[in-house]
Design a protein around this motif. Sequence first.
Motif, PDB file in Angstrom:
ATOM      1  N   SER A 135      -0.486   6.660   7.263  1.00  0.00           N
ATOM      2  CA  SER A 135       0.279   7.183   6.123  1.00  0.00           C
ATOM      3  C   SER A 135       1.036   8.460   6.503  1.00  0.00           C
TER       4      SER A 135
ATOM      5  N   ASP B 142       0.823  -1.227   0.000  1.00  0.00           N
ATOM      6  CA  ASP B 142       0.000   0.000   0.000  1.00  0.00           C
ATOM      7  C   ASP B 142       0.850   1.267   0.000  1.00  0.00           C
ATOM      8  N   HIS B 143       2.017   1.207   0.610  1.00  0.00           N
ATOM      9  CA  HIS B 143       2.757   2.451   0.861  1.00  0.00           C
ATOM     10  C   HIS B 143       4.054   2.592   0.089  1.00  0.00           C
TER      11      HIS B 143
ATOM     12  N   HIS C 181       5.012   8.807   6.395  1.00  0.00           N
ATOM     13  CA  HIS C 181       5.557   9.897   5.587  1.00  0.00           C
ATOM     14  C   HIS C 181       6.660  10.629   6.356  1.00  0.00           C
TER      15      HIS C 181
ATOM     16  N   CYS D 131       3.124   6.337  -7.431  1.00  0.00           N
ATOM     17  CA  CYS D 131       2.291   5.488  -6.587  1.00  0.00           C
ATOM     18  C   CYS D 131       1.804   4.238  -7.304  1.00  0.00           C
TER      19      CYS D 131
ATOM     20  N   ARG E  57       4.366   5.546  -2.696  1.00  0.00           N
ATOM     21  CA  ARG E  57       4.435   6.906  -2.161  1.00  0.00           C
ATOM     22  C   ARG E  57       5.735   7.126  -1.391  1.00  0.00           C
TER      23      ARG E  57
END
Lengths: 201, 83
Positions: free
Chosen positions: A75, A31-32, A79, B62, A35
Amino acid sequence: MQTSAEATHDGVLVDRLKAGDADAYETLVRDHIGRMLAVARRYLRSDEDAQDVVQEAFLAVFRGIDGFAGHARLSTWMHRIVVNAALMRIRKRSYTAEKPIDDLLPTFLDDGHHAIEPQAWNVDAAQAIESAETRELVRDAIDQLPDGHRTVLLLRDIDGFDTGETAAALGISENAAKIRLHRARQALRQILDPHFSEEQS
Amino acid sequence: MTCKELVAFLNDYREQRLPADVAADLEKHLDLCPPCRAYLRSYEETIKLGRDAIATADDEACREMPEHLVEAILRLRGSARED
């Protein structure tokens, strides 16, 4: 702002992570990772460094998950971790000798008038950025800033750190963070100016 | 207020951190000085362009799923638990 659906998703995932559920770890990474890589890449100039930093950041996440209290979104917390890992890498490498930023700042006559009168820009940011060429131009321009100024600009304008957080992350005073931000934006404006001012177009 | 002073105060003005009398002086200068108005506008545009250029780069990134990196990170989990 956290929606209740996100809060529930985070909460369930964090509980599973704390319980050591292997599938939950894989979900978290998948999922991460995109990013996290994007964030690391904007601070670091080499993709290899960015990948190393993402690994370090995930390791810090795995080690910290038991203490994650859920006050912030997962998130957001991650980050911060990857930004700090990237800053640490820049400090360790002290990447390039810091170029002076003075050449990129506006100059003034003795009486305080602009030495070169700024021209209006023939640009609407929202529209201009639709073009891939413009996006590339702007990213290249940011990359031309000296590291000490580039990092402040990224932290403040892109990554949403406030002045205090930026100062703490870089180990500088809040006043220095404010001055660097203003100079970084002025320098970025100067680099972009020939491309957007009406005289040129 | 000179152009040089205006440019120095610009960000404090935008963030409404200037004392009222200084802000009023600055606005008076802006009214009379097209180059300073152009500077302020392009300064604002610069911030937006930076934000938007990075945000779109993020959206592209992403969609990436580098499998070798996913696997390397999942292997790290073992070492994290041994600590």
